[in-house]
Design a protein around this motif. Sequence first.
Motif, mmCIF file in Angstrom:
data_model
loop_
_atom_site.group_PDB
_atom_site.id
_atom_site.type_symbol
_atom_site.label_atom_id
_atom_site.label_comp_id
_atom_site.label_asym_id
_atom_site.label_seq_id
_atom_site.Cartn_x
_atom_site.Cartn_y
_atom_site.Cartn_z
ATOM 1 N N ILE A 6 0.864 -1.177 0.000
ATOM 2 C CA ILE A 6 0.000 0.000 0.000
ATOM 3 C C ILE A 6 0.903 1.231 0.000
ATOM 4 C CG2 ILE A 6 -1.879 1.210 1.158
ATOM 5 C CD1 ILE A 6 -2.479 -1.755 0.358
ATOM 6 N N ASP A 7 0.652 2.128 -0.950
ATOM 7 C CA ASP A 7 1.385 3.385 -1.049
ATOM 8 C C ASP A 7 0.378 4.524 -1.152
ATOM 9 O OD1 ASP A 7 3.999 2.335 -1.179
ATOM 10 O OD2 ASP A 7 3.813 2.000 -3.334
ATOM 11 N N THR A 8 0.807 5.690 -0.773
ATOM 12 C CA THR A 8 0.024 6.889 -1.046
ATOM 13 C C THR A 8 0.852 7.746 -1.994
ATOM 14 O OG1 THR A 8 -1.049 6.815 1.109
ATOM 15 C CG2 THR A 8 -1.130 8.905 -0.061
ATOM 16 N N LEU A 9 0.305 7.937 -3.187
ATOM 17 C CA LEU A 9 0.978 8.734 -4.218
ATOM 18 C C LEU A 9 0.125 9.954 -4.514
ATOM 19 C CD1 LEU A 9 1.964 5.926 -6.745
ATOM 20 C CD2 LEU A 9 3.473 7.086 -5.138
ATOM 21 N N HIS A 10 0.634 11.116 -4.184
ATOM 22 C CA HIS A 10 -0.041 12.366 -4.503
ATOM 23 C C HIS A 10 -1.487 12.367 -3.993
ATOM 24 C CE1 HIS A 10 3.546 13.123 -6.775
ATOM 25 N NE2 HIS A 10 3.374 11.965 -7.374
ATOM 26 N N GLY A 11 -1.657 11.858 -2.782
ATOM 27 C CA GLY A 11 -2.968 11.860 -2.141
ATOM 28 C C GLY A 11 -3.868 10.695 -2.514
ATOM 29 N N VAL A 12 -3.393 9.768 -3.327
ATOM 30 C CA VAL A 12 -4.185 8.618 -3.755
ATOM 31 C C VAL A 12 -3.593 7.359 -3.130
ATOM 32 C CG1 VAL A 12 -4.971 7.247 -5.719
ATOM 33 C CG2 VAL A 12 -4.785 9.736 -5.933
ATOM 34 N N ARG A 13 -4.427 6.623 -2.392
ATOM 35 C CA ARG A 13 -3.970 5.353 -1.825
ATOM 36 C C ARG A 13 -4.003 4.291 -2.919
ATOM 37 N NH1 ARG A 13 -3.231 4.000 3.315
ATOM 38 N NH2 ARG A 13 -4.391 2.047 3.158
ATOM 39 N N VAL A 14 -2.856 3.640 -3.108
ATOM 40 C CA VAL A 14 -2.664 2.688 -4.203
ATOM 41 C C VAL A 14 -2.332 1.309 -3.634
ATOM 42 C CG1 VAL A 14 -1.261 2.132 -6.236
ATOM 43 C CG2 VAL A 14 -1.812 4.524 -5.714
ATOM 44 N N LEU A 15 -3.040 0.308 -4.114
ATOM 45 C CA LEU A 15 -2.734 -1.082 -3.812
ATOM 46 C C LEU A 15 -1.876 -1.611 -4.952
ATOM 47 C CD1 LEU A 15 -3.343 -3.687 -2.084
ATOM 48 C CD2 LEU A 15 -5.167 -4.120 -3.735
ATOM 49 N N ARG A 16 -0.599 -1.887 -4.652
ATOM 50 C CA ARG A 16 0.316 -2.427 -5.671
ATOM 51 C C ARG A 16 0.351 -3.945 -5.514
ATOM 52 N NH1 ARG A 16 3.977 1.523 -7.824
ATOM 53 N NH2 ARG A 16 3.896 3.455 -6.628
ATOM 54 N N CYS A 17 0.048 -4.627 -6.582
ATOM 55 C CA CYS A 17 0.028 -6.087 -6.572
ATOM 56 C C CYS A 17 1.345 -6.628 -7.126
ATOM 57 C CB CYS A 17 -1.129 -6.599 -7.416
ATOM 58 S SG CYS A 17 -2.743 -6.026 -6.848
ATOM 59 N N ALA A 18 1.772 -7.748 -6.597
ATOM 60 C CA ALA A 18 2.989 -8.410 -7.073
ATOM 61 C C ALA A 18 2.723 -9.053 -8.434
ATOM 62 C CB ALA A 18 3.427 -9.463 -6.067
ATOM 63 N N PRO A 19 3.770 -9.262 -9.222
ATOM 64 C CA PRO A 19 3.604 -9.887 -10.544
ATOM 65 C C PRO A 19 3.126 -11.339 -10.476
ATOM 66 C CG PRO A 19 5.789 -8.904 -10.350
ATOM 67 C CD PRO A 19 5.136 -8.801 -9.011
ATOM 68 N N ASP A 20 3.426 -12.010 -9.376
ATOM 69 C CA ASP A 20 2.964 -13.385 -9.248
ATOM 70 C C ASP A 20 1.668 -13.378 -8.455
ATOM 71 O OD1 ASP A 20 4.253 -12.542 -6.931
ATOM 72 O OD2 ASP A 20 4.741 -14.583 -6.328
ATOM 73 N N GLY A 21 0.739 -14.156 -8.917
ATOM 74 C CA GLY A 21 -0.562 -14.218 -8.263
ATOM 75 C C GLY A 21 -1.619 -14.584 -9.280
ATOM 76 N N PRO A 22 -2.854 -14.643 -8.832
ATOM 77 C CA PRO A 22 -3.936 -15.055 -9.734
ATOM 78 C C PRO A 22 -4.138 -14.069 -10.877
ATOM 79 C CG PRO A 22 -4.792 -14.464 -7.556
ATOM 80 C CD PRO A 22 -3.313 -14.361 -7.485
ATOM 81 N N LEU A 23 -4.504 -14.610 -12.010
ATOM 82 C CA LEU A 23 -4.765 -13.786 -13.190
ATOM 83 C C LEU A 23 -6.087 -13.049 -13.057
ATOM 84 C CD1 LEU A 23 -3.799 -16.104 -16.184
ATOM 85 C CD2 LEU A 23 -2.529 -14.140 -15.309
ATOM 86 N N LEU A 24 -6.106 -11.843 -13.583
ATOM 87 C CA LEU A 24 -7.348 -11.102 -13.726
ATOM 88 C C LEU A 24 -7.994 -11.611 -15.014
ATOM 89 C CD1 LEU A 24 -9.233 -8.900 -12.725
ATOM 90 C CD2 LEU A 24 -7.829 -7.235 -13.958
#
Length: 122
Positions: A6-24
């Motif tokens: 979880i990051d906050t970039l310029h006032g926006v909370r962002v969920l960054r997902c790892a490259p490995d994991g279930p496909l969208l």
Amino acid sequence: MTALTIDTLHGVRVLRCAPDGPLLDGESAALDLIGDAYGHDVQLVALPVERIADDFFRLRSGVAGAVVQKFVSYQLRLAVLGDISGHVANSTALRDFVYECNQGRQLWFLADAAELDTRLRG
């Protein structure tokens, strides 16, 4: 378990997902991501292109439309990070879709995290 940051970039909370994991790859996977986003109180999900199913890039499959509709319904934004040039080169419709998405605020196709930072700053 897939790593999430979880990051906050310029006032926006962002969920960054790892490259490995279930496909969208459809509505169910979109709802899983949305659940993670709501659980972490974020406004935007940043998903590496490696986590996007190939059917998403075949617009006729309906996967992209279903996924985008879920994100819109739950008022979350999605940024796909990575190189999609191979997909775009093979489809005029996809190229137009990506262009239109990148003009808005709901779904972005960006090269990397630096481009996401630039977009959110602007």
